[in-house]
Design a protein around this motif. Sequence first.
Motif, PDB file in Angstrom:
ATOM      1  N   SER A  13      37.464 105.985 223.497  1.00  0.00           N
ATOM      2  CA  SER A  13      38.435 104.930 223.790  1.00  0.00           C
ATOM      3  C   SER A  13      39.855 105.369 223.446  1.00  0.00           C
ATOM      4  O   SER A  13      40.792 105.139 224.213  1.00  0.00           O
ATOM      5  CB  SER A  13      38.061 103.661 223.019  1.00  0.00           C
ATOM      6  N   TRP A  14      40.025 105.998 222.295  1.00  0.00           N
ATOM      7  CA  TRP A  14      41.362 106.458 221.892  1.00  0.00           C
ATOM      8  C   TRP A  14      41.895 107.500 222.878  1.00  0.00           C
ATOM      9  O   TRP A  14      43.061 107.445 223.288  1.00  0.00           O
ATOM     10  CB  TRP A  14      41.298 107.048 220.483  1.00  0.00           C
ATOM     11  N   ASN A  17      42.664 105.893 226.282  1.00  0.00           N
ATOM     12  CA  ASN A  17      43.830 105.028 226.161  1.00  0.00           C
ATOM     13  C   ASN A  17      45.126 105.825 226.131  1.00  0.00           C
ATOM     14  O   ASN A  17      46.158 105.362 226.626  1.00  0.00           O
ATOM     15  CB  ASN A  17      43.730 104.155 224.910  1.00  0.00           C
ATOM     16  N   ASP A  20      45.799 106.426 229.681  1.00  0.00           N
ATOM     17  CA  ASP A  20      46.303 105.207 230.325  1.00  0.00           C
ATOM     18  C   ASP A  20      47.755 104.940 229.939  1.00  0.00           C
ATOM     19  O   ASP A  20      48.553 104.467 230.755  1.00  0.00           O
ATOM     20  CB  ASP A  20      45.433 104.012 229.936  1.00  0.00           C
ATOM     21  N   ASP A 115      37.174  99.174 231.414  1.00  0.00           N
ATOM     22  CA  ASP A 115      37.620  98.392 230.259  1.00  0.00           C
ATOM     23  C   ASP A 115      36.721  97.191 230.001  1.00  0.00           C
ATOM     24  O   ASP A 115      36.388  96.881 228.847  1.00  0.00           O
ATOM     25  CB  ASP A 115      39.065  97.930 230.462  1.00  0.00           C
ATOM     26  N   TYR A 142      44.140 101.303 221.119  1.00  0.00           N
ATOM     27  CA  TYR A 142      44.889 100.790 222.265  1.00  0.00           C
ATOM     28  C   TYR A 142      46.375 100.694 221.953  1.00  0.00           C
ATOM     29  O   TYR A 142      47.221 101.138 222.731  1.00  0.00           O
ATOM     30  CB  TYR A 142      44.340  99.415 222.667  1.00  0.00           C
ATOM     31  N   ASN A 146      47.987 103.614 223.845  1.00  0.00           N
ATOM     32  CA  ASN A 146      48.394 103.024 225.120  1.00  0.00           C
ATOM     33  C   ASN A 146      49.815 102.492 225.089  1.00  0.00           C
ATOM     34  O   ASN A 146      50.516 102.546 226.104  1.00  0.00           O
ATOM     35  CB  ASN A 146      47.406 101.903 225.481  1.00  0.00           C
TER      36      ASN A 146
END
Length: 396
Positions: A13-14, A17, A20, A115, A142, A146
């Motif tokens: 996820s990190w 992100n 993103d 997501d 996030y 992000n």
Amino acid sequence: MLPVPFRWLTSASWVTNLGDGIAVAAGPLLVASLTDDPFPVALAALLRWAPPLLFGLHAGVLSDRVDRRRIVLVAHTSRVLVLAALIATVVTGVVTVAVALVGLALLATAEVFADNTTQTLAPMLVPREDLATANARLTTGYITMNQLVGPSLGATLFAAGRVWPLLAQAVLIVAGVLMLLRMRLPPLPRPDRDSAGIRRDMVEGFRWTVAHPAVRTLVLTILVVNLAFGAAWSVLVLYCARQLGLGPAGYGVLTTVSAAGGLIGTAMYGWLTRHVSLGNIMRVGLLIEAATHLGLALTHSAVVAGVILFVFGVHVFIWGTTSVTVRQHAVPDHLQGRVNSVNTVAIFGSLVIGSVIGGALATRLGIAAPFWFAFAGTAVCVALLWRSLTQIAHAS
């Protein structure tokens, strides 16, 4: 210590992100480098908001029907393929505004499925009592990647060449896919579902949300709060220029200050949840939300606005993490995807409507009018929900 599979999820996820976040800056910059027309540039930003509205419910149904890890892997792989095609057009010099916009739309659509499904994985991997900590770690990634690191890195890479941010995002997503391949999910029982029952499944998720008092109230609260937020923040860049006298750099500083507040929220969240009930956290959060809009409506000082936005950033992280945790506690595993998608549609639908309201109010009544509207709406929400917030926070 949280389980190893969740740590692989957190790492993935990190990393994704960060990719993103790079795209947040690089996408509009790519379009702006191809045209002087402001409409396509604005359209590039809009394309990040439209897919959750169009495909959010479908993503929720899919995540309750199909292996969730597979959905995330396929979504990320699709994004890598789109990025590869965009990179090829940039390198060969055949990229156009239309090609860039289609590419950005496809990337944002795949991101919806990735997501939405990712949010359903934490309850499958960690004990219920550790969900608050797990969600805090995911949200920390996030905010950090992000919102703070990614956009500035994306702009820097774009200055070195249009292809570099696209290449960096592709590499980061591939790294995330490799990490997810190391993650194993426990089996989730799934009833047999025919391919024609997608609408039925959507209706089932919506009906469950409406029928559950706590989750229904939570979604309605998020809808009202984001309607107010969308109205105010839709004109924030103009507010900074006209009411605070700031240029583009000052606007960037204020948004960074707000994200920095989110990081402080990550540091204090564990202590906060050990010493303060979730109900009181939600109550204080709504009070801060209302006070933020009131303070920004009244002040003409950039310093005061910066302090307000810093505190608001702390609140946004804490409220968001608490909201996700409460919902995950209340919703059965086989409905997590669909109920989460109902919440997503409420968030983005209210933001879009709020943006329209904010633009109209600012045009007719002045730049501070959307903030007064946001304060009034949030204050009414606080008054109506004050007693029920305790029950919401302890729903199961």
